[in-house]
Write a protein that holds these residues in place. Structure first.
Motif, PDB file in Angstrom:
ATOM      1  N   VAL A   1       0.840  -1.198   0.000  1.00  0.00           N
ATOM      2  CA  VAL A   1       0.000   0.000   0.000  1.00  0.00           C
ATOM      3  C   VAL A   1       0.876   1.250   0.000  1.00  0.00           C
ATOM      4  O   VAL A   1       0.664   2.180  -0.787  1.00  0.00           O
ATOM      5  CB  VAL A   1      -0.954   0.011   1.214  1.00  0.00           C
ATOM      6  N   ARG A   2       1.885   1.246   0.874  1.00  0.00           N
ATOM      7  CA  ARG A   2       2.757   2.430   0.929  1.00  0.00           C
ATOM      8  C   ARG A   2       3.532   2.614  -0.375  1.00  0.00           C
ATOM      9  O   ARG A   2       3.691   3.750  -0.847  1.00  0.00           O
ATOM     10  CB  ARG A   2       3.729   2.307   2.107  1.00  0.00           C
TER      11      ARG A   2
ATOM     12  N   ALA B   1      -6.273   7.803  -0.285  1.00  0.00           N
ATOM     13  CA  ALA B   1      -6.960   6.652   0.307  1.00  0.00           C
ATOM     14  C   ALA B   1      -7.909   5.988  -0.687  1.00  0.00           C
ATOM     15  O   ALA B   1      -8.071   4.764  -0.680  1.00  0.00           O
ATOM     16  CB  ALA B   1      -7.734   7.094   1.546  1.00  0.00           C
ATOM     17  N   GLU B   2      -8.485   6.785  -1.551  1.00  0.00           N
ATOM     18  CA  GLU B   2      -9.582   6.329  -2.417  1.00  0.00           C
ATOM     19  C   GLU B   2      -9.383   4.988  -3.124  1.00  0.00           C
ATOM     20  O   GLU B   2     -10.252   4.120  -3.033  1.00  0.00           O
ATOM     21  CB  GLU B   2      -9.895   7.422  -3.437  1.00  0.00           C
TER      22      GLU B   2
ATOM     23  N   LYS C   1      -9.773   4.661   5.998  1.00  0.00           N
ATOM     24  CA  LYS C   1      -8.975   5.888   5.978  1.00  0.00           C
ATOM     25  C   LYS C   1      -7.972   5.972   7.125  1.00  0.00           C
ATOM     26  O   LYS C   1      -6.844   6.400   6.900  1.00  0.00           O
ATOM     27  CB  LYS C   1      -9.893   7.109   5.983  1.00  0.00           C
ATOM     28  N   PRO C   2      -8.341   5.593   8.320  1.00  0.00           N
ATOM     29  CA  PRO C   2      -7.337   5.605   9.384  1.00  0.00           C
ATOM     30  C   PRO C   2      -6.113   4.752   9.043  1.00  0.00           C
ATOM     31  O   PRO C   2      -4.979   5.127   9.372  1.00  0.00           O
ATOM     32  CB  PRO C   2      -8.089   5.040  10.586  1.00  0.00           C
ATOM     33  N   ALA C   3      -6.355   3.653   8.383  1.00  0.00           N
ATOM     34  CA  ALA C   3      -5.220   2.795   7.997  1.00  0.00           C
ATOM     35  C   ALA C   3      -4.300   3.548   7.038  1.00  0.00           C
ATOM     36  O   ALA C   3      -3.076   3.525   7.198  1.00  0.00           O
ATOM     37  CB  ALA C   3      -5.726   1.506   7.358  1.00  0.00           C
TER      38      ALA C   3
ATOM     39  N   ALA D   1       1.727   8.327   7.759  1.00  0.00           N
ATOM     40  CA  ALA D   1       2.555   8.724   8.901  1.00  0.00           C
ATOM     41  C   ALA D   1       3.892   7.984   8.892  1.00  0.00           C
ATOM     42  O   ALA D   1       4.941   8.564   9.199  1.00  0.00           O
ATOM     43  CB  ALA D   1       1.797   8.467  10.198  1.00  0.00           C
ATOM     44  N   VAL D   2       3.844   6.708   8.520  1.00  0.00           N
ATOM     45  CA  VAL D   2       5.082   5.927   8.429  1.00  0.00           C
ATOM     46  C   VAL D   2       6.002   6.513   7.359  1.00  0.00           C
ATOM     47  O   VAL D   2       7.204   6.696   7.583  1.00  0.00           O
ATOM     48  CB  VAL D   2       4.772   4.441   8.107  1.00  0.00           C
TER      49      VAL D   2
END
Lengths: 119, 119
Positions: free
Chosen positions: B12-13, B32-33, B39-41, B47-48
């Motif tokens: 994902v990242r 996110a879409e 969304k929190p994920a 953030a990472v």
DNA sequence: ATGTTAATTAATCTAATTGTTAAATGATGT
DNA sequence: ACATCATTTAACAATTAGATTAATTAACAT
């Protein structure tokens, strides 16, 4: 690709990889030596590197010798190269896409464009 | 460096990073879409990336806009370049040291081949 | 002020990673 | 066959990572 990056994401594994890149072929035992952790732990780190395609092994006498798979390094190089234009330009691409004019514009009530307060 | 690799180690990242590299600055919501996860994920994935120095944020109106830090890409490039000699040679360095006849045989019993472990 | 949209934080759960020690396997040499 | 050295597998504990839903903060708009 994520698996390849994951292989390099651990400090022990990265150190192993860098040593193999510098020194060539090294046995499992010799790879383990500089680290404070147990041999089984190293053995499993090597297994992760192998599964990710970062290293390959051969058997010589009673030793397993490991070496970097050049293709893995090429894959990394190609990934970075693919986006080369991004950091190669004289000034950042995003500086062009979102230049000054747009960055302080829109009646800046809450627009803290350059609010890099977490730098 | 391990933290930078770790940032790219999640699919994902990595997809987020590649999209930012291709498209420029994108908001958290828009990032996110395309994903099936919450969304929190995504927020935590970002953030990472931010903590690893891979991306930076700015605030514009009610949106947080993210972009790649070119320096992070340069760091990756430099790491790979540092070992460039490894895969740049006309044919693989280790191919020369341990040619086909010797490689990958699983029943490699007592292979007492030329001991070229170091070059 | 109040509501709306955008995004993050909190609390929690599960799964994966990393490490340990002890036992098992593989390869050689006697 | 047997002893020995090199390495891996098994079994297990501790930590970290990744996801979810619910609640909170932030920025605007009316």
């Amino acid at each position: 690709m994520p698996e390849l990056f994951a292989a390099l994401a651990d400090p022990v594994r990265l150190a192993i990889v860098e040593r193999l890149l510098d020194e060539g072929e090294i046995s499992a035992g010799a790879l383990a030596e500089p680290f404070a952790i147990s041999k089984p732990a190293i053995s499993r780190h090597i297994a992760v590197l192998e599964k990710a395609g970062m290293v390959e092994r051969r058997v010589k006498k009673q030793f397993r010798l490991f070496r970097i798979r050049p293709q893995a390094m090429r894959d990394l190089d190609q990934w970075v190269r693919r986006y080369r234009h991004f950091w190669e330009t004289s000034f950042d691409r995003l500086e062009r896409l979102f230049p000054q004019s747009e960055r302080g514009a829109t009646d800046n009530k809450g627009d803290s464009s350059n609010d890099n307060s977490n730098a």
